[in-house]
Design an enzyme around this catalytic site. Structure first.
Site, mmCIF file in Angstrom:
data_model
loop_
_atom_site.group_PDB
_atom_site.id
_atom_site.type_symbol
_atom_site.label_atom_id
_atom_site.label_comp_id
_atom_site.label_asym_id
_atom_site.label_seq_id
_atom_site.Cartn_x
_atom_site.Cartn_y
_atom_site.Cartn_z
ATOM 1 N N MET A 1 102.005 127.083 -36.172
ATOM 2 C CA MET A 1 101.346 125.811 -35.925
ATOM 3 C C MET A 1 100.127 126.006 -35.056
ATOM 4 O O MET A 1 100.074 126.909 -34.245
ATOM 5 C CB MET A 1 102.298 124.838 -35.217
ATOM 6 N N SER A 294 104.418 125.134 -45.801
ATOM 7 C CA SER A 294 103.321 125.974 -45.325
ATOM 8 C C SER A 294 103.258 125.876 -43.815
ATOM 9 O O SER A 294 103.754 124.911 -43.219
ATOM 10 C CB SER A 294 101.990 125.502 -45.907
ATOM 11 N N ASP A 295 102.657 126.867 -43.172
ATOM 12 C CA ASP A 295 102.254 126.665 -41.787
ATOM 13 C C ASP A 295 101.105 125.658 -41.815
ATOM 14 O O ASP A 295 100.543 125.354 -42.872
ATOM 15 C CB ASP A 295 101.835 127.987 -41.142
ATOM 16 N N CYS A 296 100.772 125.107 -40.653
ATOM 17 C CA CYS A 296 99.848 123.977 -40.633
ATOM 18 C C CYS A 296 98.428 124.381 -41.015
ATOM 19 O O CYS A 296 97.826 125.238 -40.367
ATOM 20 C CB CYS A 296 99.890 123.288 -39.275
#
Length: 773
Positions: A1, A294-296
């Site tokens: 994140m 997904s990651d951010c």
């Protein structure tokens, strides 16, 4: 994140609960609303798969697309509330994401030690109990109407490959076996499973855990290279036995309900767009049945940064076809409809993702009507910051603390001493102790305050302006030290020195810290105690050698009760038994580029390799190192096997020869009948020769003399946290699975067992096992 999204609130109150009006948690299929009764997706008599199929079939294209992002809006016409996928619970329920709010009855949550310190306990049962507590508190926050989601993006199980990594503190360390075992314990605890697994009724979850960051992600921001554009060049051999095993354990054994794909590319392919990784390996080979996030903003960078996709629509199509389900960010919301219109994406690809997402929400019980009358519905605010959980946080901090040096038995100090000097920028900061991804803790006690409860005449000096110590008041600190019988220094790092999106460029203490320590130690009446507060390793060779520094403790970031645990350890109310879960490298290690992903050494170029399994260079402290206030001795009592044959281990009975004429057999599945039959036990006696009771981690390794072709120098095969009273002896049984513990990856990434002698060893004791052709 992305760290800009992270909010850290530190609560200084001792209690977690105040009396305010609670709100109802969000849920679908409200039985009090007649319209919902007609929807098959609300009928609990149907299997979840049928309910999800019905729900997805009722959505318009625009509604479908709206659900593909972390902040999913409500669908009022179907009675479906908004849902937030992004919540955090790395070492306690946190408000770092968008899903949790400490603005109602519940104002804080139990803040356990940062994971790297918890890992140092090598206690899988403790890890499970921490997961249980976090899962209970997460459900309590939801039941109180202070959560918009029940999907928590933890644990972080990437291998701590490079000591400079700012997020190494979030991980269980550098060993893939430990990372996998930690994932199993934590995930089972959070999700409401039993310690042994298999206890989830009909797949229903207390809360959802998500293993991240899949895969080979362990660089954030180093010398102009950042995680968003980084292409990790990883060999098949290293993927097979280092980077992938923690995730395989998380999926196959922990049965995590979520995976997060990482920002970076691996060998040219962005993780979130890698069909082989997400669909073939995770889902087909390992049997993953959860959702993939997904990651951010990891989808946007596939087009914007990696330049892997030619258009935004191509990026959207790539990730959904690869097997990703939800985008942390807004990219799918903005570009999916255009991708469909341009025929780059089928609606069936969207439906596949939505099936996984709504299945997860149903497994959490969020489509089963009012949660108050459902399983987990009675978990309330009294479960948050409970005495049991706060006691557990203290136990975890105690269990992880590692004693690195204790010359002439300086420690523990006697609580009858007349005066104490406490010096250092980490001595009077409770904020530093909780690390990153922390919510507001139940309580907050500085090390200084905890030490003052032992010695009334305690003088304090900060020593440095900040932890970065760009200026130091050395003369004043020296004067304080001169006037005290004993001195304790609290030094090290903080989130200003190591954190997400910020890797270190050196392995030494910041600023003038070393000069301050040396001057204070020289001036003190007696050898001083140095307490290192840090996640990643620091080269403190100077302190290791200095006779005026008599004791060194590593305290990691020990959480809300860390100050108490450190004081108890310094004064002998706790006997330290933690072991380092990572190698402490010398400062010259930084000559090696952080971008070099190779685990194996390369003698021809002088590359020393990484982690205790392969590293050939000098060490400040080794993996698994840790002293105690008592003395332990080990002895092999019985080993039920000392010879094995390759044909016995092979599922087909066949063996092969490699280019060096060494016989081997391939082992891809460790749970075959032949592998199960080959298991044997090794029983070790642990004798406490000292005068103090203690609990400590007993580690069993396997090593071999032949390390050609990239074989590990040694590997951990088991660990147990063992309590022994002074003068007593106890026995520990380790179950050895040759198919798991004796196999290594060859250069093609295949797991094989070769002929030759292995040695089991614990402490200074070893036992040979022959593997014959």
């Amino acid at each position: 994140m992305r760290p800009s999204s992270i909010v850290l609130l530190i609560c200084l109150t001792l209690g977690a609960v105040t009396l305010t009006e609670s709100t109802q948690p969000p849920f679908a299929c409200d039985s009090s609303k007649p319209t919902t009764k007609s929807y098959p997706f609300c009928k609990l008599s149907l299997p979840i798969s049928a309910r999800v199929k019905d729900l997805v079939s009722r959505l318009t294209l625009d509604e479908k697309i709206s659900q593909l992002v972390n902040t999913a809006p409500a669908i009022p016409r179907l009675g479906i509330p908004a849902y937030e996928w992004w919540s955090e619970a790395l070492h306690g329920v946190s408000n770092s994401g968008y899903g949790i709010f400490f603005n109602g009855t519940i104002k804080s949550a139990t803040s356990f030690p940062q994971v790297i310190l918890t890992a140092a306990s090598f206690d899988a049962g403790l890890w499970y109990r921490i997961g249980q507590a976090i899962g209970l508190e997460a459900r309590a926050v939801y039941n109180e109407g202070q959560a918009h989601g029940m999907t928590f993006w933890a644990p972080n199980i990437n291998v701590f490959r490079d000591p400079r990594w700012g997020r190494g503190q979030e991980t269980p360390g550098e060993d893939p076996l430990v990372s996998g075992k930690y994932a199993i314990s934590y995930v089972r605890g959070v999700q409401g499973d039993t310690f042994q697994g298999g206890g989830l009724k009909d797949g229903h979850l207390q809360a959802s855990a998500c293993c991240k960051h899949f895969t080979a992600y362990d660089l954030d921001h180093w010398k102009g290279v950042n995680r968003f554009g980084y292409d990790a060049k990883v060999t098949k051999q290293d993927l097979a036995d280092t980077y992938q095993p923690p995730f395989q354990s998380c999926i196959q054994h922990a049965q995590a309900s979520g995976i997060m794909c990482a920002y970076n590319r691996v060998n040219g392919v962005p993780n979130c767009a890698d069909h082989n990784l997400l669909s073939n390996i995770a889902r087909k080979q390992w049997g993953f049945q959860g959702y993939i996030t997904s990651d951010c903003d990891a989808v946007s960078i596939i087009y914007d940064v990696h330049k892997y996709a030619e258009t935004p629509e191509d990026a959207v199509a790539e990730v959904l076809k690869a097997g990703m389900d939800v985008n942390c960010g807004s990219y799918l919301k903005n570009h999916t409809k255009s991708a469909v219109q341009k025929k780059k994406l089928l609606i069936s690809d969207i439906d596949r993702a939505l099936t996984n997402l709504f299945t997860m929400r149903m497994r959490l019980g969020l489509f089963n009507g009012n949660p108050s009358s459902l399983p987990y519905g009675s978990i309330g605010p009294n479960q948050v910051c409970s005495k049991a959980h706060q006691d557990l946080a203290l136990e975890a901090a105690r269990s992880g603390i590692v004693l690195l040096k204790n010359s002439a038995k300086l420690l523990p100090l006697r609580n009858t001493i007349s005066s104490l000097a406490v010096i250092g920028p980490n001595a009077n900061s409770a904020h530093t102790l909780v690390g990153n991804y922390a919510g507001p803790p139940c309580k907050s006690i500085e090390p200084l305050k905890a030490l003052q409860s032992y010695v009334k005449n305690t003088q304090y000096h900060k020593g440095c302006n900040f932890v970065n110590c760009t200026s130091a008041s050395i003369n004043e600190a020296v004067q304080v030290a001169k006037n005290a019988d004993y001195v304790v220094l609290f030094m090290g790092l903080d989130q200003g020195e190591e954190r997400e999106d910020f890797d270190r460029d050196n392995l030494v203490l910041p600023g003038q810290q070393q000069a301050l320590i040396t001057a204070v130690a020289k001036a003190a009446k007696k050898p001083v105690v140095l307490v290192m507060i840090c996640g990643g390793p620091v080269d403190i060779s100077f302190a290791k050698r200095d006779p005026k520094i008599g004791g060194i403790l590593w305290g990691g970031y020990p959480g809300e009760s860390g100050g108490i645990a450190l004081a108890e350890t310094i004064f002998g109310d706790h006997n330290p038994g933690g072991k380092l879960p990572m190698t402490w490298y010398p400062k010259e290690f930084v000559k090696i580029p952080m971008t070099d992903m190779r685990m194996r050494p390369d003698p021809s170029s002088g590359y020393p390799g990484r982690t205790y399994r392969f590293y050939t260079g000098r060490k400040v402290f080794r993996f698994g190192y840790g002293l105690s206030y008592t003395k332990y001795a080990y002895e092999f009592v019985s080993v039920t096997q000392n010879k094995l044959s390759l044909t016995q281990l092979s599922s087909t009975g066949a063996t092969l020869q490699n280019s060096d004429s060494v016989h081997y057999t391939s082992v891809t599945d460790t749970e075959t009948e032949s592998c199960e039959n080959a298991k044997f036990s090794a029983t070790v006696a642990v004798q406490n020769h000292g005068e103090m009771d203690g609990r400590h981690a007993v580690l069993m390794f396997v090593k071999r003399n032949d390390v050609a072709n990239g074989k590990p120098r040694k590997e951990l095969v088991g660990f147990e946290s063992v309590k022994t009273n002074a003068g007593e002896r106890t026995e520990v049984e380790f179950v050895i699975s040759p198919c798991e513990h004796f196999r290594t990856a060859n250069e093609d990434g295949l797991m094989v067992i070769e002929e030759g002698t292995r040695y089991l060893y614990v402490g200074d004791q070893q036992y040979p096992i022959s593997v014959l052709h």
